[in-house]
Scaffold this motif. Structure first.
Motif, PDB file in Angstrom:
ATOM      1  N   VAL A 260      -7.316   3.873  -1.649  1.00 18.38           N
ATOM      2  CA  VAL A 260      -8.117   4.293  -0.496  1.00 18.38           C
ATOM      3  C   VAL A 260      -9.221   3.268  -0.224  1.00 18.38           C
ATOM      4  O   VAL A 260      -9.463   2.878   0.924  1.00 18.38           O
ATOM      5  CB  VAL A 260      -8.703   5.702  -0.720  1.00 18.38           C
ATOM      6  N   ALA A 261      -9.891   2.804  -1.275  1.00 15.76           N
ATOM      7  CA  ALA A 261     -10.945   1.796  -1.116  1.00 15.76           C
ATOM      8  C   ALA A 261     -10.361   0.494  -0.553  1.00 15.76           C
ATOM      9  O   ALA A 261     -10.970  -0.131   0.325  1.00 15.76           O
ATOM     10  CB  ALA A 261     -11.638   1.541  -2.450  1.00 15.76           C
TER      11      ALA A 261
ATOM     12  N   TYR B 183      -9.647  -3.189   3.962  1.00 14.18           N
ATOM     13  CA  TYR B 183      -8.727  -3.900   4.848  1.00 14.18           C
ATOM     14  C   TYR B 183      -9.040  -3.580   6.304  1.00 14.18           C
ATOM     15  O   TYR B 183      -9.084  -4.473   7.148  1.00 14.18           O
ATOM     16  CB  TYR B 183      -7.278  -3.520   4.510  1.00 14.18           C
ATOM     17  N   LEU B 184      -9.259  -2.290   6.591  1.00 10.57           N
ATOM     18  CA  LEU B 184      -9.561  -1.903   7.968  1.00 10.57           C
ATOM     19  C   LEU B 184     -10.889  -2.475   8.436  1.00 10.57           C
ATOM     20  O   LEU B 184     -11.019  -2.919   9.574  1.00 10.57           O
ATOM     21  CB  LEU B 184      -9.571  -0.377   8.098  1.00 10.57           C
TER      22      LEU B 184
ATOM     23  N   PHE C 195     -10.124  -6.256  14.033  1.00  4.95           N
ATOM     24  CA  PHE C 195     -10.852  -7.030  15.034  1.00  4.95           C
ATOM     25  C   PHE C 195     -10.947  -6.341  16.393  1.00  4.95           C
ATOM     26  O   PHE C 195     -11.993  -6.424  17.031  1.00  4.95           O
ATOM     27  CB  PHE C 195     -10.237  -8.423  15.176  1.00  4.95           C
ATOM     28  N   PRO C 196      -9.916  -5.664  16.869  1.00  7.04           N
ATOM     29  CA  PRO C 196     -10.055  -5.024  18.187  1.00  7.04           C
ATOM     30  C   PRO C 196     -11.202  -4.008  18.233  1.00  7.04           C
ATOM     31  O   PRO C 196     -11.968  -4.000  19.186  1.00  7.04           O
ATOM     32  CB  PRO C 196      -8.707  -4.346  18.415  1.00  7.04           C
ATOM     33  N   SER C 197     -11.328  -3.189  17.213  1.00  3.71           N
ATOM     34  CA  SER C 197     -12.415  -2.196  17.246  1.00  3.71           C
ATOM     35  C   SER C 197     -13.775  -2.855  17.056  1.00  3.71           C
ATOM     36  O   SER C 197     -14.768  -2.434  17.648  1.00  3.71           O
ATOM     37  CB  SER C 197     -12.196  -1.109  16.190  1.00  3.71           C
TER      38      SER C 197
ATOM     39  N   TYR D 208       0.836  -1.207   0.000  1.00  4.15           N
ATOM     40  CA  TYR D 208       0.000   0.000   0.000  1.00  4.15           C
ATOM     41  C   TYR D 208       0.870   1.256   0.000  1.00  4.15           C
ATOM     42  O   TYR D 208       0.620   2.207  -0.738  1.00  4.15           O
ATOM     43  CB  TYR D 208      -0.917   0.026   1.218  1.00  4.15           C
ATOM     44  N   ASN D 209       1.918   1.249   0.825  1.00  5.35           N
ATOM     45  CA  ASN D 209       2.809   2.399   0.918  1.00  5.35           C
ATOM     46  C   ASN D 209       3.535   2.634  -0.407  1.00  5.35           C
ATOM     47  O   ASN D 209       3.666   3.780  -0.863  1.00  5.35           O
ATOM     48  CB  ASN D 209       3.797   2.179   2.056  1.00  5.35           C
ATOM     49  N   ARG D 210       3.986   1.552  -1.044  1.00  4.81           N
ATOM     50  CA  ARG D 210       4.682   1.667  -2.329  1.00  4.81           C
ATOM     51  C   ARG D 210       3.736   2.220  -3.401  1.00  4.81           C
ATOM     52  O   ARG D 210       4.105   3.095  -4.186  1.00  4.81           O
ATOM     53  CB  ARG D 210       5.248   0.312  -2.741  1.00  4.81           C
ATOM     54  N   ARG D 211       2.508   1.698  -3.426  1.00  2.45           N
ATOM     55  CA  ARG D 211       1.525   2.193  -4.403  1.00  2.45           C
ATOM     56  C   ARG D 211       1.252   3.679  -4.198  1.00  2.45           C
ATOM     57  O   ARG D 211       1.166   4.446  -5.165  1.00  2.45           O
ATOM     58  CB  ARG D 211       0.214   1.412  -4.272  1.00  2.45           C
TER      59      ARG D 211
END
Length: 146
Positions: A83-84, A89-90, A95-97, A22-25
């Motif tokens: 962004v989508a 992914y989030l 899971f914690p949230s 994601y960071n590279r993209r």
């Protein structure tokens, strides 16, 4: 047991690889937008002395601007897709949230259930006392049928 441990070990590595991807993209797309924008700005400077005919030079510049702007649009669309993907992914992997939201809703529903139980018990007690009073009144009444 060992396959589970191996899966748990692979999960963080997969997550790290995905985040690096994601960071590279992100960096590649922003770099592409910036480079293409800078090239479009450079194309705005027209050289007076040239061996190419003026109209041909204008056409060449127009074509280059069109290609550069298409590259910018492609990079912007890629950023929107990124962004989508991050949102998805989030949503799927946070899971914690999700657990926290479930716990919070569970607490709210338990408190509402306890509150409703207390109100029902108070209503039951009031009705029992009223019924007792009515029965006393009925059985001690002179108008009672014999």
């Amino acid at each position: 047991m060992q396959p589970k441990m191996a899966q748990q070990g692979k999960q963080p590595q997969g997550r790290e690889a995905l985040l690096k991807s994601y960071n590279r993209r992100l960096k590649d797309d922003v770099k592409s937008i910036l480079e293409n924008f800078m090239e479009i700005v450079k194309l705005g400077v027209v050289e007076d002395e040239s061996q190419v005919h003026r109209m041909t030079q204008v056409d060449i510049i127009h074509y280059q601007m069109h290609v550069r702007s298409s590259n910018m649009v492609r990079a912007a669309e890629s950023l929107m897709k990124l962004v989508a993907d991050v949102k998805q992914y989030l949503i799927l992997n946070d899971f914690p949230s999700v657990n926290e939201a479930i716990t919070q809703n569970s607490k709210i529903f338990k408190s509402k259930s306890q509150e409703a139980d207390q109100k029902l018990m108070a209503l039951r007690d009031d009705m029992a006392s009223d019924l007792y009073e009515l029965e006393e009144e009925f059985y001690s009444s002179v108008y009672k049928e014999k």
